[in-house]
Design a protein around this motif. Structure first.
Motif, PDB file in Angstrom:
ATOM      1  N   TYR A   1      -5.718   1.718  -4.191  1.00  0.00           N
ATOM      2  CA  TYR A   1      -5.470   0.637  -3.804  1.00  0.00           C
ATOM      3  C   TYR A   1      -5.808  -0.513  -4.969  1.00  0.00           C
ATOM      4  CZ  TYR A   1      -4.723   2.114   1.112  1.00  0.00           C
ATOM      5  OH  TYR A   1      -4.316   2.886   2.287  1.00  0.00           O
ATOM      6  N   ARG A   2      -5.278  -1.581  -4.635  1.00  0.00           N
ATOM      7  CA  ARG A   2      -5.827  -2.868  -5.354  1.00  0.00           C
ATOM      8  C   ARG A   2      -5.881  -3.907  -4.859  1.00  0.00           C
ATOM      9  NH1 ARG A   2      -0.255  -3.436  -9.206  1.00  0.00           N
ATOM     10  NH2 ARG A   2       1.080  -4.284  -7.719  1.00  0.00           N
ATOM     11  N   GLN A   3      -6.650  -4.841  -5.309  1.00  0.00           N
ATOM     12  CA  GLN A   3      -6.802  -6.248  -4.732  1.00  0.00           C
ATOM     13  C   GLN A   3      -7.010  -7.238  -5.690  1.00  0.00           C
ATOM     14  OE1 GLN A   3     -10.331  -6.394  -2.079  1.00  0.00           O
ATOM     15  NE2 GLN A   3      -9.571  -8.303  -1.055  1.00  0.00           N
ATOM     16  N   ALA A   4      -5.889  -8.184  -5.699  1.00  0.00           N
ATOM     17  CA  ALA A   4      -5.944  -9.292  -6.540  1.00  0.00           C
ATOM     18  C   ALA A   4      -6.950 -10.453  -6.323  1.00  0.00           C
ATOM     19  CB  ALA A   4      -4.588  -9.615  -6.781  1.00  0.00           C
ATOM     20  N   PRO A   5      -7.333 -11.120  -6.946  1.00  0.00           N
ATOM     21  CA  PRO A   5      -8.063 -12.305  -6.598  1.00  0.00           C
ATOM     22  C   PRO A   5      -7.319 -13.158  -5.280  1.00  0.00           C
ATOM     23  CG  PRO A   5      -7.993 -12.345  -8.852  1.00  0.00           C
ATOM     24  CD  PRO A   5      -6.911 -11.171  -8.430  1.00  0.00           C
ATOM     25  N   GLY A   6      -7.834 -13.346  -4.342  1.00  0.00           N
ATOM     26  CA  GLY A   6      -7.466 -14.304  -3.469  1.00  0.00           C
ATOM     27  C   GLY A   6      -6.428 -13.589  -2.316  1.00  0.00           C
ATOM     28  N   LYS A   7      -6.293 -12.408  -2.703  1.00  0.00           N
ATOM     29  CA  LYS A   7      -5.174 -11.394  -1.909  1.00  0.00           C
ATOM     30  C   LYS A   7      -5.976 -10.441  -1.102  1.00  0.00           C
ATOM     31  CE  LYS A   7      -1.046 -12.631  -4.592  1.00  0.00           C
ATOM     32  NZ  LYS A   7      -0.066 -12.030  -5.519  1.00  0.00           N
ATOM     33  N   GLN A   8      -5.310  -9.839  -0.144  1.00  0.00           N
ATOM     34  CA  GLN A   8      -5.623  -8.750   0.558  1.00  0.00           C
ATOM     35  C   GLN A   8      -5.434  -7.346  -0.280  1.00  0.00           C
ATOM     36  OE1 GLN A   8      -3.443  -8.525   4.315  1.00  0.00           O
ATOM     37  NE2 GLN A   8      -5.086  -9.564   5.248  1.00  0.00           N
ATOM     38  N   ARG A   9      -6.346  -6.464  -0.020  1.00  0.00           N
ATOM     39  CA  ARG A   9      -6.078  -5.199  -0.604  1.00  0.00           C
ATOM     40  C   ARG A   9      -4.768  -4.626  -0.349  1.00  0.00           C
ATOM     41  NH1 ARG A   9     -11.162  -1.018  -0.546  1.00  0.00           N
ATOM     42  NH2 ARG A   9     -12.135  -3.081  -1.206  1.00  0.00           N
ATOM     43  N   GLU A  10      -4.216  -3.984  -1.209  1.00  0.00           N
ATOM     44  CA  GLU A  10      -2.844  -3.423  -1.082  1.00  0.00           C
ATOM     45  C   GLU A  10      -2.848  -1.976  -1.682  1.00  0.00           C
ATOM     46  OE1 GLU A  10       0.425  -5.302  -3.000  1.00  0.00           O
ATOM     47  OE2 GLU A  10      -0.289  -4.989  -4.966  1.00  0.00           O
ATOM     48  N   TRP A  11      -1.864  -1.214  -0.908  1.00  0.00           N
ATOM     49  CA  TRP A  11      -1.779   0.271  -1.395  1.00  0.00           C
ATOM     50  C   TRP A  11      -0.841   0.262  -2.538  1.00  0.00           C
ATOM     51  CZ3 TRP A  11       3.127   2.667  -0.990  1.00  0.00           C
ATOM     52  CH2 TRP A  11       3.136   4.022  -1.111  1.00  0.00           C
ATOM     53  N   VAL A  12      -1.273   1.296  -3.658  1.00  0.00           N
ATOM     54  CA  VAL A  12      -0.409   1.464  -4.647  1.00  0.00           C
ATOM     55  C   VAL A  12       0.206   2.773  -4.678  1.00  0.00           C
ATOM     56  CG1 VAL A  12      -0.840   1.588  -7.173  1.00  0.00           C
ATOM     57  CG2 VAL A  12      -2.017  -0.123  -5.858  1.00  0.00           C
ATOM     58  N   ALA A  13      -0.615   3.724  -4.425  1.00  0.00           N
ATOM     59  CA  ALA A  13       0.153   5.147  -4.634  1.00  0.00           C
ATOM     60  C   ALA A  13      -0.559   6.195  -3.608  1.00  0.00           C
ATOM     61  CB  ALA A  13      -0.033   5.601  -6.148  1.00  0.00           C
ATOM     62  N   THR A  14      -0.182   7.178  -3.152  1.00  0.00           N
ATOM     63  CA  THR A  14      -0.831   8.336  -2.465  1.00  0.00           C
ATOM     64  C   THR A  14      -0.532   9.685  -3.206  1.00  0.00           C
ATOM     65  OG1 THR A  14      -0.624   7.255  -0.349  1.00  0.00           O
ATOM     66  CG2 THR A  14      -0.687   9.475  -0.523  1.00  0.00           C
ATOM     67  N   LEU A  15      -1.323  10.622  -3.170  1.00  0.00           N
ATOM     68  CA  LEU A  15      -0.982  11.850  -3.603  1.00  0.00           C
ATOM     69  C   LEU A  15      -1.833  12.770  -2.559  1.00  0.00           C
ATOM     70  CD1 LEU A  15      -0.212  14.081  -5.619  1.00  0.00           C
ATOM     71  CD2 LEU A  15      -2.211  13.589  -7.096  1.00  0.00           C
ATOM     72  N   PRO A  16      -0.952  13.395  -1.579  1.00  0.00           N
ATOM     73  CA  PRO A  16      -1.672  14.363  -0.465  1.00  0.00           C
ATOM     74  C   PRO A  16      -1.789  15.778  -1.266  1.00  0.00           C
ATOM     75  CG  PRO A  16       0.991  13.920  -0.326  1.00  0.00           C
ATOM     76  CD  PRO A  16       0.479  13.172  -1.557  1.00  0.00           C
ATOM     77  N   THR A  17      -2.239  16.484  -0.371  1.00  0.00           N
ATOM     78  CA  THR A  17      -2.558  17.989  -0.818  1.00  0.00           C
ATOM     79  C   THR A  17      -1.150  18.733  -1.223  1.00  0.00           C
ATOM     80  OG1 THR A  17      -2.781  18.752   1.276  1.00  0.00           O
ATOM     81  CG2 THR A  17      -4.784  17.996   0.315  1.00  0.00           C
ATOM     82  N   ASP A  18      -0.076  18.328  -0.534  1.00  0.00           N
ATOM     83  CA  ASP A  18       1.150  19.027  -0.833  1.00  0.00           C
ATOM     84  C   ASP A  18       1.763  18.616  -2.203  1.00  0.00           C
ATOM     85  OD1 ASP A  18       3.182  17.515   1.652  1.00  0.00           O
ATOM     86  OD2 ASP A  18       2.284  16.775  -0.127  1.00  0.00           O
ATOM     87  N   GLY A  19       1.319  17.656  -2.713  1.00  0.00           N
ATOM     88  CA  GLY A  19       1.798  17.056  -3.963  1.00  0.00           C
ATOM     89  C   GLY A  19       2.869  16.249  -3.954  1.00  0.00           C
ATOM     90  N   ASN A  20       3.306  15.673  -2.807  1.00  0.00           N
ATOM     91  CA  ASN A  20       4.586  14.568  -2.630  1.00  0.00           C
ATOM     92  C   ASN A  20       3.799  13.386  -3.074  1.00  0.00           C
ATOM     93  OD1 ASN A  20       6.624  16.602  -2.231  1.00  0.00           O
ATOM     94  ND2 ASN A  20       6.064  16.772  -0.037  1.00  0.00           N
ATOM     95  N   THR A  21       4.095  12.909  -4.146  1.00  0.00           N
ATOM     96  CA  THR A  21       3.581  11.645  -4.475  1.00  0.00           C
ATOM     97  C   THR A  21       4.140  10.348  -3.700  1.00  0.00           C
ATOM     98  OG1 THR A  21       4.562  11.362  -6.211  1.00  0.00           O
ATOM     99  CG2 THR A  21       2.482  12.321  -6.547  1.00  0.00           C
ATOM    100  N   ALA A  22       3.940   9.130  -3.607  1.00  0.00           N
ATOM    101  CA  ALA A  22       4.395   8.106  -2.896  1.00  0.00           C
ATOM    102  C   ALA A  22       3.913   6.679  -3.676  1.00  0.00           C
ATOM    103  CB  ALA A  22       4.260   8.111  -1.570  1.00  0.00           C
ATOM    104  N   TYR A  23       4.659   5.888  -3.949  1.00  0.00           N
ATOM    105  CA  TYR A  23       4.355   4.605  -4.681  1.00  0.00           C
ATOM    106  C   TYR A  23       4.825   3.405  -3.858  1.00  0.00           C
ATOM    107  CZ  TYR A  23       3.594   7.991  -8.510  1.00  0.00           C
ATOM    108  OH  TYR A  23       3.026   9.216  -9.236  1.00  0.00           O
TER     109      TYR A  23
END
Length: 119
Positions: free
Chosen positions: A37-59
């Motif tokens: 995740y990432r959080q820029a100044p003055g903004k809410q934390r946002e999701w960036v990427a996921t790597l589950p145990t099955d390896g199917n990434t998402a961005y």
């Protein structure tokens, strides 16, 4: 219980690259879904990427084709390779480990690492 520690944040020029690392404690790191995740100044934390145990990434759409999430279970570490960085990528980046245990969500966070993209 999992403890996470991010590293690798830095000041980089637009178009540059960085690789963030997230080191985890615990012998069962491999069964956790890992996320950035990432959080820029003055903004809410946002999701960036996921790597589950099955390896199917998402961005998240704005990082597709530029960021790559990967893991090394032998080193208990997840990475975020960031290429073609833009000023809007400036944020504190956090890693997150999650898994469902007996129907309950277990979620752990690191302390974050600062990425600044600026000329």
């Amino acid at each position: 219980q999992v403890q996470l520690a991010e590293s690798g944040g830095d000041l980089v020029q637009p178009g540059g690259s960085l690789r963030l690392s997230c080191a985890a404690t615990g012998r069962i790191f491999s069964i956790y879904t890992m996320r950035w995740y990432r959080q820029a100044p003055g903004k809410q934390r946002e999701w960036v990427a996921t790597l589950p145990t099955d390896g199917n990434t998402a961005y998240e759409d704005s990082v597709k084709g530029r960021f790559t999430i990967s893991r090394d279970n032998a080193r208990n570490t997840v990475y975020l390779q960031m290429n073609s960085l833009k000023p809007e990528d400036t944020a504190v980046y956090y890693c997150n480990a999650i898994r469902v245990v007996d129907g309950n969500l277990a979620s752990y966070w690191g302390q974050g690492t600062q990425v600044t993209v600026s000329s």
